[in-house]
Design a protein around this motif. Structure first.
Motif, PDB file in Angstrom:
ATOM      1  N   ASN A 124       3.147  -8.198  -2.124  1.00  0.00           N
ATOM      2  CA  ASN A 124       3.133  -6.836  -2.648  1.00  0.00           C
ATOM      3  C   ASN A 124       3.315  -6.958  -4.152  1.00  0.00           C
ATOM      4  OD1 ASN A 124       3.284  -4.145  -3.155  1.00  0.00           O
ATOM      5  ND2 ASN A 124       5.158  -3.788  -2.026  1.00  0.00           N
ATOM      6  N   ASN A 125       2.411  -6.375  -4.911  1.00  0.00           N
ATOM      7  CA  ASN A 125       2.461  -6.566  -6.361  1.00  0.00           C
ATOM      8  C   ASN A 125       3.254  -5.494  -7.116  1.00  0.00           C
ATOM      9  OD1 ASN A 125       0.676  -4.462  -6.169  1.00  0.00           O
ATOM     10  ND2 ASN A 125      -1.101  -5.624  -6.844  1.00  0.00           N
ATOM     11  N   PHE A 126       3.852  -4.541  -6.432  1.00  0.00           N
ATOM     12  CA  PHE A 126       4.731  -3.535  -7.056  1.00  0.00           C
ATOM     13  C   PHE A 126       4.108  -2.868  -8.289  1.00  0.00           C
ATOM     14  CE2 PHE A 126       7.757  -6.267  -4.827  1.00  0.00           C
ATOM     15  CZ  PHE A 126       8.530  -5.336  -4.175  1.00  0.00           C
ATOM     16  N   THR A 127       2.896  -2.406  -8.168  1.00  0.00           N
ATOM     17  CA  THR A 127       2.233  -1.783  -9.322  1.00  0.00           C
ATOM     18  C   THR A 127       2.511  -0.293  -9.444  1.00  0.00           C
ATOM     19  OG1 THR A 127       0.241  -1.383  -8.033  1.00  0.00           O
ATOM     20  CG2 THR A 127       0.352  -3.443  -9.310  1.00  0.00           C
ATOM     21  N   HIS A 128       3.049   0.321  -8.414  1.00  0.00           N
ATOM     22  CA  HIS A 128       3.297   1.766  -8.409  1.00  0.00           C
ATOM     23  C   HIS A 128       1.993   2.516  -8.669  1.00  0.00           C
ATOM     24  CE1 HIS A 128       6.175   4.931  -7.983  1.00  0.00           C
ATOM     25  NE2 HIS A 128       5.823   5.496  -9.106  1.00  0.00           N
ATOM     26  N   ASP A 129       0.916   2.028  -8.083  1.00  0.00           N
ATOM     27  CA  ASP A 129      -0.419   2.587  -8.268  1.00  0.00           C
ATOM     28  C   ASP A 129      -0.897   3.163  -6.939  1.00  0.00           C
ATOM     29  OD1 ASP A 129      -3.019   3.175  -8.899  1.00  0.00           O
ATOM     30  OD2 ASP A 129      -3.648   1.089  -9.170  1.00  0.00           O
ATOM     31  N   ARG A 130      -0.968   4.474  -6.848  1.00  0.00           N
ATOM     32  CA  ARG A 130      -1.359   5.120  -5.590  1.00  0.00           C
ATOM     33  C   ARG A 130      -2.816   4.853  -5.226  1.00  0.00           C
ATOM     34  NH1 ARG A 130       3.318   4.924  -5.002  1.00  0.00           N
ATOM     35  NH2 ARG A 130       4.758   6.628  -4.993  1.00  0.00           N
ATOM     36  N   SER A 131      -3.634   4.416  -6.179  1.00  0.00           N
ATOM     37  CA  SER A 131      -5.042   4.169  -5.879  1.00  0.00           C
ATOM     38  C   SER A 131      -5.231   2.927  -5.013  1.00  0.00           C
ATOM     39  CB  SER A 131      -5.858   4.033  -7.171  1.00  0.00           C
ATOM     40  OG  SER A 131      -5.474   2.872  -7.869  1.00  0.00           O
ATOM     41  N   LYS A 132      -4.196   2.081  -4.884  1.00  0.00           N
ATOM     42  CA  LYS A 132      -4.323   0.895  -4.029  1.00  0.00           C
ATOM     43  C   LYS A 132      -4.133   1.223  -2.550  1.00  0.00           C
ATOM     44  CE  LYS A 132       0.441  -0.715  -4.467  1.00  0.00           C
ATOM     45  NZ  LYS A 132       1.307  -1.738  -4.984  1.00  0.00           N
ATOM     46  N   LEU A 133      -3.764   2.459  -2.231  1.00  0.00           N
ATOM     47  CA  LEU A 133      -3.589   2.886  -0.845  1.00  0.00           C
ATOM     48  C   LEU A 133      -4.961   3.000  -0.182  1.00  0.00           C
ATOM     49  CD1 LEU A 133      -1.412   3.735   1.167  1.00  0.00           C
ATOM     50  CD2 LEU A 133      -1.741   6.080   0.408  1.00  0.00           C
ATOM     51  N   ARG A 134      -5.158   2.260   0.904  1.00  0.00           N
ATOM     52  CA  ARG A 134      -6.450   2.236   1.593  1.00  0.00           C
ATOM     53  C   ARG A 134      -6.507   3.308   2.676  1.00  0.00           C
ATOM     54  NH1 ARG A 134      -5.659  -3.764   1.707  1.00  0.00           N
ATOM     55  NH2 ARG A 134      -6.673  -4.462  -0.185  1.00  0.00           N
ATOM     56  N   CYS A 135      -7.717   3.683   3.015  1.00  0.00           N
ATOM     57  CA  CYS A 135      -7.937   4.652   4.086  1.00  0.00           C
ATOM     58  C   CYS A 135      -8.841   4.022   5.133  1.00  0.00           C
ATOM     59  CB  CYS A 135      -8.605   5.912   3.538  1.00  0.00           C
ATOM     60  SG  CYS A 135      -7.571   6.819   2.382  1.00  0.00           S
ATOM     61  N   PRO A 136      -8.727   4.451   6.391  1.00  0.00           N
ATOM     62  CA  PRO A 136      -9.667   3.954   7.402  1.00  0.00           C
ATOM     63  C   PRO A 136     -11.086   4.337   7.002  1.00  0.00           C
ATOM     64  CG  PRO A 136      -7.860   5.154   8.425  1.00  0.00           C
ATOM     65  CD  PRO A 136      -7.750   5.374   6.946  1.00  0.00           C
ATOM     66  N   ASN A 137     -12.045   3.493   7.343  1.00  0.00           N
ATOM     67  CA  ASN A 137     -13.434   3.821   7.017  1.00  0.00           C
ATOM     68  C   ASN A 137     -14.226   4.065   8.301  1.00  0.00           C
ATOM     69  OD1 ASN A 137     -14.443   1.290   8.017  1.00  0.00           O
ATOM     70  ND2 ASN A 137     -13.732   0.332   6.130  1.00  0.00           N
ATOM     71  N   PRO A 138     -15.412   4.642   8.197  1.00  0.00           N
ATOM     72  CA  PRO A 138     -16.184   4.971   9.410  1.00  0.00           C
ATOM     73  C   PRO A 138     -16.516   3.756  10.283  1.00  0.00           C
ATOM     74  CG  PRO A 138     -17.095   6.087   7.498  1.00  0.00           C
ATOM     75  CD  PRO A 138     -16.058   5.138   6.984  1.00  0.00           C
ATOM     76  N   GLU A 139     -16.652   2.565   9.679  1.00  0.00           N
ATOM     77  CA  GLU A 139     -16.962   1.371  10.468  1.00  0.00           C
ATOM     78  C   GLU A 139     -15.755   0.900  11.283  1.00  0.00           C
ATOM     79  OE1 GLU A 139     -17.649   1.001   6.846  1.00  0.00           O
ATOM     80  OE2 GLU A 139     -19.445   2.127   7.368  1.00  0.00           O
TER      81      GLU A 139
END
Length: 127
Positions: free
Chosen positions: A68-83
């Motif tokens: 875990n790189n502790f960047t405090h960056d919410r953009s690194k949060l992944r979402c499930p994808n259609p595949e």
């Protein structure tokens, strides 16, 4: 133990295995990630761990991030994808046979090799 189940799975999430202590701009531990006791996480620390755990659950087995790189960056949060709109398990990551073999397998190590190794270990340890 649960590989034959289609309704339950146990998956190790290794996101914390190779994590380093987060540092501030001066190179000292960033205490904003820790509670007042300096042992437990703060709200910020728990948020980072929750994101890392969530991302790990979406990554296929064998490709999971181990840090875990502790960047405090919410953009690194992944979402499930259609595949792959599901949490990754050993079965849906394509590992092994989905039907476990219950037949007895021959051991690849002869029983006498175990005995010889144990005796040799005791001898070397006593020297």
């Amino acid at each position: 133990r649960y590989e034959q189940r289609e309704d339950f799975a146990v998956v190790i999430q290794p996101f914390f295995r190779n994590t380093l202590l987060p540092l501030d701009s001066t190179g000292k531990p960033d205490m904003s990630f820790f509670a007042a006791d300096c042992f437990h996480f703060s709200v910020r620390g728990y948020a980072e761990m929750a994101m890392a755990l969530w991302n790990n659950m979406l990554e296929p087995v064998g490709e999971k991030q181990t840090y875990n790189n502790f960047t405090h960056d919410r953009s690194k949060l992944r979402c499930p994808n259609p595949e792959k709109p599901f949490l990754s398990t050993r079965r849906n990551s394509g590992f092994g046979n989905s039907e476990p073999s219950l037949e007895k397998r021959e051991s690849s190590v002869p029983y006498w090799a175990v005995i010889v190794t144990a005796v040799a270990g005791v001898l070397v340890g006593s020297l």
